[in-house]
Scaffold this active site. Structure first.
Site, PDB file in Angstrom:
ATOM      1  N   ASP A 193      -2.742  23.925  -3.827  1.00 55.59           N
ATOM      2  CA  ASP A 193      -2.445  23.083  -2.667  1.00 55.59           C
ATOM      3  C   ASP A 193      -1.021  23.332  -2.177  1.00 55.59           C
ATOM      4  O   ASP A 193      -0.075  23.399  -2.971  1.00 55.59           O
ATOM      5  CB  ASP A 193      -2.612  21.612  -3.058  1.00 55.59           C
ATOM      6  CG  ASP A 193      -2.332  20.666  -1.914  1.00 55.59           C
ATOM      7  OD1 ASP A 193      -3.231  20.481  -1.079  1.00 55.59           O
ATOM      8  OD2 ASP A 193      -1.202  20.128  -1.864  1.00 55.59           O
ATOM      9  N   CYS A 244     -13.201 -15.610 -22.900  1.00 59.01           N
ATOM     10  CA  CYS A 244     -12.043 -15.522 -22.010  1.00 59.01           C
ATOM     11  C   CYS A 244     -11.584 -14.076 -21.855  1.00 59.01           C
ATOM     12  O   CYS A 244     -11.931 -13.205 -22.644  1.00 59.01           O
ATOM     13  CB  CYS A 244     -10.854 -16.311 -22.579  1.00 59.01           C
ATOM     14  SG  CYS A 244     -11.179 -18.054 -22.891  1.00 59.01           S
TER      15      CYS A 244
END
Length: 492
Positions: free
Chosen positions: A442, A38
């Site tokens: 940037d 599981c």
């Protein structure tokens, strides 16, 4: 979280007992009494701790003789974040396996791409994942088969071929072994309300919560190249160049999953298309680990608390993104889109879009390498940058792919004319998937830094950002989000 979590039994038991979905994909719980495996968040009553054992992969569970739980469907867990945040041999091998390399080229092909012997790769994968490349690829084939069985009306023979099985018998045996159901029984279990559209696959792409879709889909939509990408009716749509053909993906953010609709010219491309869409949307990230680290900075903490779960918008095609990064050098987003759209119209391969709107695949490096440089409407220096890049991509001198070594690719890119730190790091962040890529030069980052009182010079900002490692690419998303640029907002 760290590699090898499945060996920490106490921690795994706590995760299972609390049904903590954050750990889905990090490890799998195998129940000794039922022989079922599981995901940690399985909704059933947790087994007794002495009946649990833990594995690092679904393939390892299957090799040990466990079958997938029918309730929690562990084969559909998000992938382990390990493969996105690491650049070592195992991580690069896992990215290639997800991209279908073993099915197309075999283990020798996987080894050749990585530059290691098959024995070395098998040994390292076994040590870390409890399964070799063939078993890992088999687990992926089983998952693909299940998707096709449940979401199409295709005959089983066609599904077996499309999922990559060599024979119908192997397909039947694998499905029974992994899911404890025959292919026909799997199909009969799907909801009767399922609507099947011929030629189209509809599926759910899971992710670890939280996920903030604003900058993720906002960025993809705001920079979309006409003909290749579009935003329509709440969905980001784009064409895909795939190993066996082409496809069109439609991706819609939902509260607990991404709704994905795929139209493929060859169904063998299904696992690759899914893998690339997941990678583009950064769906295997661990947002809790990322945000917890960034919150330790008092300047970033309010930004994270305001809109947690930001992902890094990536790409489905690393070479395409590198070309687009060059087109975007020192120009606006709108200008970059215009340049790219001209290339697409002139040199892209036409495709048919059943819904209209998308017209082409982005041109391949080989097609772009054949373009007359004089026809490119750009300054001479950028023209040289563009032609050198596409020539090296076309002849294989430069290879950008899921298996790329980030440091080596960076060094190669920096040697190209016109490639400075910004271009290299934006490719590292969005194409190669380096979660620690940073853009201190940037313009948007420098504006955000000034507004927030962070150091604004690249060197000083880089020094301050050391505390954000190894998640600086995610810090970039939070810093960009302080601006009103369209990339930061989900289109309406």
């Amino acid at each position: 979280m760290q590699n090898g979590m499945h060996t920490d039994t106490e921690r795994c038991v706590r995760a299972v007992q609390s049904k903590d979905a954050r750990f889905d994909g990090w490890f799998f719980t195998a129940v000794l009494t039922t022989r079922i495996y599981c995901r940690p968040s399985c909704p059933v009553v947790p087994p007794k701790p002495e009946n649990m054992t833990f594995y690092p992969s679904a393939a390892a569970c299957q090799q040990a003789g466990f079958r997938a739980c029918k309730r929690c469907r562990p084969d559909t867990s998000p992938g382990s974040p390990e493969w996105n945040q690491r650049a070592d041999l195992v991580a690069r091998a896992m990215r290639l396996i997800a991209d279908g390399t073993v099915d197309r080229e075999g283990v020798p092909g996987l080894a050749a791409r990585l530059g290691y012997s098959t024995r070395q790769i098998e040994r390292q994968l076994l040590a870390e994942l409890g399964a070799g490349p063939l078993a890992l690829a088999r687990a992926q084939r089983a998952q693909t088969a299940r998707l096709l069985i449940e979401t199409t009306a295709l005959p089983m023979a066609e599904i077996a071929f499309a999922a990559g099985f060599s024979s119908i018998r192997t397909f039947n045996d694998t499905v029974r072994e992994v899911f404890a159901l025959s292919p026909s029984e799997l199909r009969n279990r799907r909801p009767r309300t399922t609507v099947l559209t011929p030629g189209t696959l509809t599926l759910r792409l899971p992710f670890r919560a939280p996920l903030n879709p604003d900058n993720l889909f906002g960025h993809l939509a705001a920079t979309a190249v006409p003909g290749v990408e579009e935003w329509r009716a709440g969905a980001y749509r784009r064409t895909l160049r795939l190993p066996y053909g082409h496809g069109i993906a439609s991706l819609t953010p939902q509260p607990d999953h991404i709704a994905c609709r795929l139209t493929l010219s060859d169904l063998r491309d299904l696992p690759v298309a899914i893998s690339r869409c997941r990678r583009m949307l950064d769906l295997d990230a661990d947002p809790v680990a990322v945000d917890d680290q960034l919150r330790t900075d008092p300047v970033l903490a309010p930004l994270v608390d305001k809109a947690p779960g930001r992902r890094v918008p990536r790409t489905v095609d690393e070479a395409e993104f590198a070309v687009r990064a060059v087109l975007g050098q020192q120009v606006s987003t709108a200008a970059a889109r215009t340049h790219a759209a001209r290339l697409v119209t002139a040199h892209g391969e036409p495709v048919d879009d059943p819904e209209g709107g998308l017209t082409h695949l982005f041109p391949s490096p080989q097609a772009l390498a054949a373009v007359n440089p004089e026809s490119l409407a750009m300054p001479n220096t950028r023209r040289t940058t563009f032609t050198t890049l596409v020539a090296q991509l076309a002849d294989g001198t430069l290879h950008l792919g899921v298996e790329s070594d980030w440091a080596e690719a960076r060094a190669q890119l920096l040697n190209l004319p016109g490639f400075g730190p910004w271009t290299v790091d934006v490719i590292a962040m969005r194409a190669l998937g380096d979660p620690d890529a940073f853009l201190p030069t940037d313009l948007g980052i420098r504006r955000a830094a000034q507004e927030l009182g962070l150091p604004s010079t690249p060197a000083a900002l880089t020094a301050r950002a050391a505390a954000w490692r190894p998640w600086r690419a995610y810090a970039v998303q939070y810093l960009w989000a302080t601006d009103t640029h369209p990339i930061n907002f989900l289109p309406v």
